[in-house]
Design an enzyme around this catalytic site. Structure first.
Site, PDB file in Angstrom:
ATOM      1  N   LYS A   1      48.345  33.742  49.086  1.00 42.19           N
ATOM      2  CA  LYS A   1      48.360  33.427  47.664  1.00 42.19           C
ATOM      3  C   LYS A   1      46.957  33.666  47.117  1.00 42.19           C
ATOM      4  CE  LYS A   1      49.275  29.937  44.144  1.00 42.19           C
ATOM      5  NZ  LYS A   1      49.373  28.492  43.833  1.00 42.19           N
TER       6      LYS A   1
ATOM      7  N   SER B   1      45.828  29.946  48.907  1.00 38.38           N
ATOM      8  CA  SER B   1      45.069  29.841  47.664  1.00 38.38           C
ATOM      9  C   SER B   1      43.575  29.610  47.917  1.00 38.38           C
ATOM     10  CB  SER B   1      45.684  28.718  46.811  1.00 38.38           C
ATOM     11  OG  SER B   1      45.165  28.720  45.507  1.00 38.38           O
TER      12      SER B   1
ATOM     13  N   ASP C   1      34.177  37.185  55.909  1.00 34.30           N
ATOM     14  CA  ASP C   1      33.539  38.439  55.515  1.00 34.30           C
ATOM     15  C   ASP C   1      32.024  38.402  55.706  1.00 34.30           C
ATOM     16  OD1 ASP C   1      35.941  39.531  54.886  1.00 34.30           O
ATOM     17  OD2 ASP C   1      35.607  39.672  52.725  1.00 34.30           O
TER      18      ASP C   1
END
Length: 231
Positions: A89, A64, A75
């Site tokens: 999730k 999550s 990234d």
């Protein structure tokens, strides 16, 4: 800095955004999409750039908001992920209270990483894959430029790595028959070995190779393992 998000099931997305702002000055945190496919950008603004390298420890229970934070910093090339594939999730939910103490959990939206990677039911792939829990810490420190790693086995399930306490699922060192044996994956990390060793434990010896010098000793009922990178 080593951020340990292993076994961290996440929390509020707002908290992940606040934490991300400690390491990135301005940048896209995530995309969110609702049931109608409407996509919204969520940005970090007026944060601060981290003045030091960062690694994040992850495993199959990193989920999550923890995945959101990990994916964003990965990234943006702010942090490297070390460990095993995360839970997967990638959705935001809310809980609606009902009568008689019941509740209804409703999924509001799905999120994608800044590079438009889907997380839900997929998870994040670490930059460096290591399954052994203490080896993950060792690898993170080496990745950050540490030259000397000292690991103390305080008990079967408590170790101290360069002064910081971690807990492990199995002993680093244990007696098998008449000899002391060390966890093979841990020894590999300390020796910077790349070839997998099939045995779970192997006899412990001090080793010098072209990359590191590995020594061990017993002091005040603690086993101490030291790996020193050569210049």
């Amino acid at each position: 800095m080593v951020i340990d998000l292993r076994d961290n099931g996440g929390g509020y997305l707002s908290a992940a955004k606040e934490i991300a702002s400690l390491f990135m000055e301005d940048g896209l945190l995530m995309y969110t999409t609702n049931r109608n496919g409407v996509e919204v950008e969520n940005w970090v603004r007026n944060g601060r750039q981290a003045p030091y390298p960062i690694t994040i420890l992850v495993n199959g229970q990193t989920a999550s908001a923890s995945e959101l934070l990990s994916g964003a910093l990965q990234d943006h090339k702010i942090a490297k992920l070390i460990g095993s594939k995360t839970f997967g999730k990638g959705i935001a939910q809310t809980v609606l209270p009902l009568v008689e103490g019941d509740a209804l959990k409703v999924t509001l939206q799905e999120y994608l990483t800044p590079a438009h990677r889907k997380v839900n039911k997929i998870g994040l792939e670490p930059d460096i894959v290591i399954t052994d829990d203490i080896s993950q810490v060792v690898e993170a420190l080496y990745e950050l430029g540490e030259k000397r790693i000292e690991v103390r086995q305080k008990s079967d399930y408590e170790v101290v790595v360069n002064g910081v306490t971690f807990y492990t699922i199995s002993p680093i060192l244990k007696k098998i028959g008449n000899s002391l044996n060390i966890r093979s994956t841990f020894m590999q990390s300390m020796l910077r070995e790349k070839t997998a060793v099939p045995a779970e434990y192997r006899p412990i010896v001090s080793v010098t190779n072209p990359i590191v010098t590995f020594t061990w000793k017993k002091e005040n009922n603690e086993f101490i393992f030291i790996s020193q990178l050569k210049e």
